[in-house]
Design a protein around this motif. Structure first.
Motif, short mmCIF file in Angstrom:
data_model
loop_
_atom_site.label_atom_id
_atom_site.label_comp_id
_atom_site.label_asym_id
_atom_site.label_seq_id
_atom_site.Cartn_x
_atom_site.Cartn_y
_atom_site.Cartn_z
N VAL A 124 0.83 -1.20 0.00
CA VAL A 124 0.00 0.00 0.00
C VAL A 124 0.87 1.26 0.00
O VAL A 124 1.93 1.32 0.63
N LYS A 125 0.40 2.27 -0.75
CA LYS A 125 1.05 3.58 -0.80
C LYS A 125 0.10 4.58 -0.15
O LYS A 125 -0.86 5.03 -0.78
N LYS A 126 0.36 4.93 1.10
CA LYS A 126 -0.54 5.83 1.80
C LYS A 126 -0.41 7.25 1.24
O LYS A 126 0.69 7.73 0.99
N PRO A 127 -1.54 7.91 1.01
CA PRO A 127 -1.49 9.27 0.48
C PRO A 127 -0.90 10.24 1.50
O PRO A 127 -1.05 10.05 2.72
N HIS A 128 -0.22 11.26 1.01
CA HIS A 128 0.40 12.25 1.89
C HIS A 128 -0.51 13.46 2.08
O HIS A 128 -1.33 13.79 1.23
N ASN A 129 -0.35 14.11 3.21
CA ASN A 129 -1.01 15.39 3.49
C ASN A 129 -2.53 15.32 3.42
O ASN A 129 -3.19 16.25 2.94
N VAL A 130 -3.10 14.20 3.87
CA VAL A 130 -4.56 14.08 3.97
C VAL A 130 -4.94 14.24 5.43
O VAL A 130 -4.47 13.48 6.29
N ARG A 131 -5.76 15.22 5.72
CA ARG A 131 -6.19 15.46 7.09
C ARG A 131 -7.11 14.34 7.57
O ARG A 131 -7.81 13.72 6.78
N GLY A 132 -7.10 14.12 8.88
CA GLY A 132 -8.07 13.22 9.47
C GLY A 132 -7.47 11.93 10.01
O GLY A 132 -6.27 11.67 9.89
N THR A 133 -8.35 11.12 10.60
CA THR A 133 -7.97 9.84 11.19
C THR A 133 -9.08 8.82 10.94
O THR A 133 -10.24 9.18 10.73
N MET A 134 -8.70 7.55 11.00
CA MET A 134 -9.67 6.47 10.80
C MET A 134 -10.17 5.95 12.14
O MET A 134 -9.40 5.79 13.07
N HIS A 135 -11.47 5.67 12.18
CA HIS A 135 -12.09 5.12 13.39
C HIS A 135 -13.02 3.97 12.99
O HIS A 135 -13.69 4.04 11.96
N GLN A 136 -13.06 2.96 13.83
CA GLN A 136 -13.99 1.86 13.60
C GLN A 136 -15.41 2.36 13.88
O GLN A 136 -15.65 3.05 14.87
#
Length: 269
Positions: A124-136
């Protein structure tokens, strides 16, 4: 000659099938269901799997000669006599051949409903400079998830549905613990789901971002983070994407998903 198979059948781990496993990953899910009809030829060069009331999926070895394919299809169509078959999915050329045999035998027509690309991601190539966080997703997210599912239904399938009608599906997905939301400033803006885990892959679906939040990388971010969850389990992420939506295909390609084979969805009428 055709015989039954289940999710533990050795054919699903044989070299011939593994060469197309991403393209036909849904076989694993269908074969787990008690209400499905799953068959294979005794030489293990053809697999048929259908969940009750749904499209059948059909795999056939590329090594099988054309005349033998035709005979196998004729035998399968004969066996299916009286079975409700709304459609068939699989490799475009192969299911077109089967659809011709089935439609001629049953005096019906067929048409191509959707063409998808199957993808898997080895890194996986995670995108850079993306605001936010992941939550279940949790119980208190039911209404927002239902609204997202209604939006997804309209865009993916052209079906306009009341968000309230999606609450049972939202509750079920949240209860399974595999639905994730991308948050910006305490507000969910995108979602994605781990639909199923098979022996070597985990399938992602229900990727959706409301139009007002698009073009900011949120879908890329949540899918990339889910890929990390899947990789931590020793599995490889995979998914299907409708080729009519170039934006979503581009999103997946940009974060490392690679094409593994087209799937056509044919309907009978």
């Amino acid at each position: 000659m055709l015989q039954k198979l289940d999710s533990n059948d050795r054919v699903l781990s044989q070299k011939m099938f593994l060469a197309n496993e991403v393209q036909y990953n849904l076989f694993h899910r269908i074969c787990e269901s008690r209400n499905s009809r799953c068959l294979k030829t005794t030489d293990e060069q053809m697999i048929f799997a259908q969940s009750e009331g749904q499209n059948a999926w059909l795999w056939i070895s590329k090594e099988l000669a054309e005349d033998k394919k035709h005979k196998v299809f004729q035998e399968l169509v004969g066996l299916l006599n009286g079975t409700a078959l709304p459609g068939v999915s699989g490799d475009p050329a192969m299911v077109e051949h089967f659809a011709q045999v089935y439609s001629e035998t049953n005096d019906i027509q067929y048409f191509s409903h959707m063409i998808m690309e199957s993808y898997s991601c080895s890194k996986v190539k995670k995108p850079h400079n993306v605001r936010g966080t992941m939550h279940q997703a949790k119980k208190h997210h039911v209404e927002i998830v239902a609204a997202f599912l209604a939006g997804f239904s309209e865009e993916a399938y052209g079906l306009s549905v009341d968000p309230d009608s999606q609450i049972p599906a939202a509750e079920e997905m949240i209860k399974a613990g595999n639905l994730y939301l991308w948050y910006i400033d305490s507000h969910p803006v995108s979602m994605a789901n781990i639909a199923h885990r098979s022996p070597r892959h985990a399938r992602i679906n229900a990727v959706y971002t409301p139009s007002v939040f698009r073009k900011r990388g949120f879908a890329s971010a949540v899918v990339a983070e889910i890929c990390s969850v899947i990789e931590s389990e020793g599995l490889q992420p995979m998914l299907y994407a409708d080729l009519k939506n170039p934006d979503s295909n581009r999103v997946y390609q940009n974060i490392g998903f690679q094409e593994k084979g087209k799937v056509v969805d044919i309907k009978f009428k």
